[in-house]
Design a protein around this motif. Structure first.
Motif, PDB file in Angstrom:
ATOM      1  N   ALA A   7     -74.620  45.625  -6.586  1.00 28.48           N
ATOM      2  CA  ALA A   7     -73.643  44.537  -6.590  1.00 28.48           C
ATOM      3  C   ALA A   7     -72.609  44.778  -7.686  1.00 28.48           C
ATOM      4  CB  ALA A   7     -74.332  43.198  -6.795  1.00 28.48           C
ATOM      5  N   ILE A  30     -78.007  44.297  -0.147  1.00 24.10           N
ATOM      6  CA  ILE A  30     -77.052  44.846  -1.116  1.00 24.10           C
ATOM      7  C   ILE A  30     -77.132  46.370  -1.161  1.00 24.10           C
ATOM      8  CG2 ILE A  30     -76.617  45.028  -3.604  1.00 24.10           C
ATOM      9  CD1 ILE A  30     -77.319  41.969  -3.690  1.00 24.10           C
ATOM     10  N   GLY A  70     -72.080  39.443  -9.952  1.00 23.48           N
ATOM     11  CA  GLY A  70     -73.130  38.473  -9.689  1.00 23.48           C
ATOM     12  C   GLY A  70     -72.664  37.077 -10.067  1.00 23.48           C
ATOM     13  N   ALA A 114     -80.372  36.424  -3.370  1.00 21.16           N
ATOM     14  CA  ALA A 114     -80.776  37.739  -3.881  1.00 21.16           C
ATOM     15  C   ALA A 114     -82.286  37.811  -4.047  1.00 21.16           C
ATOM     16  CB  ALA A 114     -80.068  38.046  -5.207  1.00 21.16           C
ATOM     17  N   ALA A 138     -72.911  39.332  -5.227  1.00 22.75           N
ATOM     18  CA  ALA A 138     -74.209  38.696  -5.043  1.00 22.75           C
ATOM     19  C   ALA A 138     -74.162  37.273  -5.569  1.00 22.75           C
ATOM     20  CB  ALA A 138     -75.297  39.494  -5.756  1.00 22.75           C
ATOM     21  N   ILE A 160     -69.273  44.265  -3.634  1.00 25.45           N
ATOM     22  CA  ILE A 160     -70.458  43.566  -3.146  1.00 25.45           C
ATOM     23  C   ILE A 160     -70.747  42.449  -4.149  1.00 25.45           C
ATOM     24  CG2 ILE A 160     -72.877  43.724  -2.473  1.00 25.45           C
ATOM     25  CD1 ILE A 160     -72.415  46.777  -2.135  1.00 25.45           C
ATOM     26  N   ALA A 209     -79.708  42.528  -8.675  1.00 26.74           N
ATOM     27  CA  ALA A 209     -78.639  42.747  -7.696  1.00 26.74           C
ATOM     28  C   ALA A 209     -77.597  43.715  -8.239  1.00 26.74           C
ATOM     29  CB  ALA A 209     -77.997  41.413  -7.324  1.00 26.74           C
ATOM     30  N   ARG A 210     -77.214  43.525  -9.486  1.00 31.99           N
ATOM     31  CA  ARG A 210     -76.233  44.444 -10.093  1.00 31.99           C
ATOM     32  C   ARG A 210     -76.817  45.844 -10.225  1.00 31.99           C
ATOM     33  NH1 ARG A 210     -74.401  39.477 -12.792  1.00 31.99           N
ATOM     34  NH2 ARG A 210     -76.245  39.545 -14.123  1.00 31.99           N
TER      35      ARG A 210
END
Length: 344
Positions: A211, A182, A214, A174, A195, A193, A206-207
């Motif tokens: 995502a 992403i 995670g 990430a 990560a 998705i 990422a979230r």
């Protein structure tokens, strides 16, 4: 002009150098912004073999044209541009088939190899062949435009795999390209998705960017958790954005039987490879090299805000301070993601 020159490994010097002399098919770009790529950071110690000193690095750039060669017809002084870092010949077997990223004569702006050396954009000016130029949308800030090339790498990597609406995806890594991957997967309609990353701060990003889960690569049993989240099968598609033996093994183990994996990361030149796992589970692996005609679409995504790069820019700093920022990135300073250097 002033430039940041890799004079020896681990020695970056801000100094006066001659201004580039453009060829008939080139333009001279006054650089307004240039991002420090992870490949530049890895290149300063010689481990990649792709930054042989002396060289002016820098390939994630944007600026304004200030001079044009005599064969240039579609560009003029004052045009705001960015560019693809891979220069292709347009004549070879691969170029004739649209695979310009695989050109037999390809060279990279800001990269020096034993067979080729092309100075890059950590400088006040850079010479750029007209065929790799792309016009900036009105009003786009130069630092954002400089990241078009980075986004195009992620775009190409996503486009390489067969992807359907509501597919599940796992992204191992990430960093900058992983976070862009992403966002593109979210736009493509993936239902899950996942990560995977060793740094918690990057998983938070990422979230934020789409995502649904995670996982810590250094703590979690990644492939087991991915299977649990996908009815025991594993993800439909995977994206490996690091390029090391452990992360490639993790990505392969996290994809379902018959699934597909895009290999984008290339940190290590060779890795140990779980051959039987790939063969017996009939996985499709797709290498992904640079980009092919995705750049204008990427500029549209950046202009519309559909893809967010602004929140990944940790700092915008003068080129004169570049050596210090390189050192901070090389030392993996927590919280640093993308640093943009501005000449002048």
């Amino acid at each position: 002009m002033k430039a940041l020159v890799l004079e020896q490994y681990h020695q970056l010097t801000y100094k006066d150098v001659p201004e580039p002399q453009i060829q008939p098919d080139e333009v001279l770009v006054q650089v307004k912004a240039c991002g420090i790529c992870g490949s530049d950071v890895h290149g300063i110690d010689g481990s990649t073999g792709r930054r042989v000193p002396p060289i002016i690095m820098g390939h994630e750039a944007s600026g304004v044209i200030v001079d044009v060669g005599r064969e240039v017809r579609s560009w003029q002084n004052g045009d705001r541009v960015t560019f693809d870092c891979v220069v292709h010949c347009g004549q070879c077997y691969f170029c004739q088939r649209g695979l310009i990223n695989l050109c037999d004569q390809r060279r990279w702006i800001g990269v020096s190899l034993p067979a080729s050396r092309t100075n890059g954009a950590f400088a006040e000016y850079v010479a750029v062949p007209q065929q790799v130029l792309h016009r900036l949308p009105d009003g786009m800030p130069y630092p954002r435009a400089a990241l078009m090339e980075t986004l195009s790498i992620a775009f190409h990597g996503v486009k390489r795999v067969p992807l359907a609406l509501h597919d599940s995806a796992v992204v191992v890594g990430a960093g900058m390209i992983g976070l862009l991957t992403i966002q593109l997967l979210k736009l493509a309609g993936c239902s899950q998705i996942i990560a995977v990353e060793s740094q918690s701060a990057r998983l938070d990003l990422a979230r934020r960017f789409g995502a649904t889960l995670g996982l810590r690569s250094d703590i979690d049993d990644v492939s087991t958790i991915v299977a649990q989240c996908t009815n025991g099968r594993g993800a439909d598609v995977g994206f490996e954005v690091v390029g090391l033996t452990p992360t490639i093994g993790m990505a392969i183990a996290s994809v379902r039987k018959g699934g597909a994996l895009s290999l984008i990361g290339n940190f290590a030149p060779t890795v140990d490879f779980p051959l039987q796992d790939v063969v017996l589970r009939q996985l499709s692996l797709f290498g992904s090299a640079n980009a092919v005609d995705e750049q204008d679409a990427c500029l549209e995504l950046l202009a519309s805000g559909a893809v967010n790069v602004d929140d990944m820019i940790s700092a915008v700093a003068p080129l004169s301070e570049g050596a210090a920022w390189f050192d901070r990135l090389y030392q993996r300073e927590p919280g640093l993601m993308k640093v943009i250097l501005e000449p002048g």
